[in-house]
Design an enzyme around this catalytic site. Structure first.
Site, PDB file in Angstrom:
ATOM      1  N   TRP A 101       0.825  -1.206   0.000  1.00 11.52           N
ATOM      2  CA  TRP A 101       0.000   0.000   0.000  1.00 11.52           C
ATOM      3  C   TRP A 101       0.853   1.249   0.000  1.00 11.52           C
ATOM      4  O   TRP A 101       0.553   2.213  -0.711  1.00 11.52           O
ATOM      5  CB  TRP A 101      -1.008  -0.014   1.143  1.00 11.52           C
ATOM      6  N   ASP A 173      -1.999   6.800   5.944  1.00 13.14           N
ATOM      7  CA  ASP A 173      -3.086   5.989   5.373  1.00 13.14           C
ATOM      8  C   ASP A 173      -3.519   4.966   6.426  1.00 13.14           C
ATOM      9  O   ASP A 173      -2.951   3.898   6.544  1.00 13.14           O
ATOM     10  CB  ASP A 173      -2.580   5.283   4.111  1.00 13.14           C
ATOM     11  N   LYS A 197     -12.859  -1.301   6.038  1.00 11.56           N
ATOM     12  CA  LYS A 197     -12.107  -2.272   6.823  1.00 11.56           C
ATOM     13  C   LYS A 197     -12.660  -2.322   8.252  1.00 11.56           C
ATOM     14  O   LYS A 197     -13.008  -3.355   8.770  1.00 11.56           O
ATOM     15  CB  LYS A 197     -10.616  -1.930   6.876  1.00 11.56           C
TER      16      LYS A 197
HETATM   17  C1  LIG Z   1      -7.694  -1.318   1.483  1.00  8.69           C
HETATM   18  C2  LIG Z   1      -6.554  -0.354   1.557  1.00  8.69           C
HETATM   19  C3  LIG Z   1      -6.348   0.615   0.562  1.00  8.69           C
HETATM   20  C4  LIG Z   1      -7.222   0.724  -0.665  1.00  8.69           C
HETATM   21  O1  LIG Z   1      -8.457   1.200  -0.327  1.00  8.69           O
HETATM   22  P1  LIG Z   1      -9.573   1.538  -1.451  1.00  8.69           P
HETATM   23  O2  LIG Z   1     -10.675   2.074  -0.616  1.00  8.69           O
HETATM   24  O3  LIG Z   1      -9.883   0.248  -2.135  1.00  8.69           O
HETATM   25  O4  LIG Z   1      -8.978   2.524  -2.377  1.00  8.69           O
HETATM   26  C5  LIG Z   1      -5.302   1.501   0.729  1.00  8.69           C
HETATM   27  N1  LIG Z   1      -4.493   1.436   1.800  1.00  8.69           N
HETATM   28  C6  LIG Z   1      -4.652   0.507   2.762  1.00  8.69           C
HETATM   29  C7  LIG Z   1      -3.719   0.489   3.934  1.00  8.69           C
HETATM   30  C8  LIG Z   1      -5.684  -0.416   2.664  1.00  8.69           C
HETATM   31  O5  LIG Z   1      -5.855  -1.340   3.633  1.00  8.69           O
END
Ligand SMILES: *Cc1c(COP(=O)(O)O)cnc(C)c1O
Length: 377
Positions: A101, A173, A197
């Protein structure tokens, strides 16, 4: 019959929340309509969104000089929106690269013309570690330092908040770990996370941003990605993801009823410890992540034939056995344990243990793992 759902995302939502949403779906607050069917500008929904924001501020302890934004486009949208709002082309942004990521965030920043400085890259450990505190330096004048507190695919988590120095804002993030434990929001310039999540359904993206960082977007930034414009319109410049905002409110009420983020942190620690100790005490299961970087949210492990190599559960272990892995996934599904397959890019097993997972779910998994090992070794 509900299963034990270890999905990495979109992920399990607590049954109580689903039941409440179901109970009020067809007639929301006596309106004779569902929350899906009302205007986002009507007073009922405006109050619903204000309530969700207020609870987020209360639960996470968001200071008054931060804005809480309800956006769309996922964390992936933010990979581009962050450089658009916080830097001009050619300006420097620093990144910690701890896995897939953070790698994607780096690529998206490069695509926006950012001068990317990767100040720490865990490639030497094959992304099973996090940088040691103080092992990297940030040049003054850097627009921001970006990192990924929890790498959802690699199962790697920072046990600390990196220090970018006094003048450089920290951007994180938090897609897979926001609301899993208390956080000192004032150590960050900007936090973003997709809701799917740990906070609700897909389609809602949360941004928490310090006022100081607003108003510097590049002129070509689309309005819906422009933090200052979204803040000025209370995230209602266009139609917001109404159902996601509503469900976020229910999720925050559920967290408060369960004792807040301190209680979440304890629950999550206990769940993760139980699973890691089952892995470490086995001869079949192996977790490759450095002990101080093991994720509480996403526990990854491989299965390998104990007769093929050393018998310790921690460390990468011998080569993973695909047949055993497939048998594990199939047997687990029969026992009501689902979504345990690792990310398609890495294989193996991944058990995601977000807030919605109860200790009992992990106990059932650990019992299944012991039975599977006894039957196959
Ligand atoms: C799931 C995830 C993403 C991507 O998220 P989207 O909503 O599908 O764009 C980015 N960073 C992390 C750490 C994630 O777990």
């Amino acid at each position: 019959m509900r299963v034990h759902n270890f999905s990495a995302g979109p992920a399990a939502i607590p049954l109580e929340i689903l039941e409440q949403a179901q109970a009020e779906l067809c007639d929301w607050q006596g309106s004779g309509m569902s929350v899906l069917e009302v205007s986002h500008r009507g007073k009922d929904f405006v109050a619903c969104a204000a309530h969700a924001e207020e609870l987020m501020r209360q639960v996470l302890g968001v200071p008054d000089n931060y804005r809480v934004l309800f956006l769309q486009g996922g964390a992936t949208g933010q990979f581009a929106a962050v450089p658009m709002n916080l830097s001009d082309p050619g300006e420097v942004a620093a990144f910690l690269n701890t896995g897939q990521w953070s790698g994607k965030a780096i690529k998206a920043a490069l695509a926006q013309g950012v001068e990317v400085q990767v100040v720490a890259d865990e490639d030497a450990s094959n992304y099973t570690t996090v940088p040691t505190p103080g092992s990297f330096t940030i040049d003054p004048g850097t627009r921001y330092l970006h990192y990924t507190p929890n790498e959802t695919i690699g199962g790697v988590e920072f046990g600390y908040v990196p220090d970018p120095g006094d003048t450089v804002p920290l951007v994180a993030d938090f897609s897979s770990s926001l609301l899993s434990e208390p956080l000192e929001v004032n150590r960050f310039g900007l936090i973003y996370a997709g809701a799917q999540k740990n906070m609700g359904p897909a389609g809602l993206t949360l941004v928490i941003v310090c006022d100081d960082l607003l108003g510097h977007a590049r002129p070509e930034t689309p309005d819906i990605f422009n933090y200052a414009k979204m803040a000025a319109s209370d995230s209602m410049l266009n139609t917001p993801p109404t159902f996601g905002i509503y469900l976020l409110g229910l999720t925050l009420e559920w967290i408060i009823a369960r004792g807040g983020l301190e209680a979440m942190a304890v629950r999550n620690r206990v769940k993760a410890d139980l699973l890691y100790s089952a892995i470490d005490s086995s001869r079949l299961y192996h977790n490759p992540v450095a002990p101080d970087a093991r994720s509480r949210m996403n526990v990854v492990f491989t299965l390998s034939d104990p007769d093929q190599g050393p018998g310790s559960g921690s460390g990468p272990g011998p080569d993973p056995d695909q047949e055993l892995t497939d048998a594990f996934v199939a047997g687990a599904a029969e026992a009501g344990l689902v979504n345990l397959k690792g990310h398609r890019s890495v294989g193996g097993i991944r058990a995601s243990l977000y807030n919605a997972l109860e200790l009992e779910d992990v106990e059932v998994l650990v019992t299944f793992m012991a039975e599977f090992e006894a039957a196959h070794c």
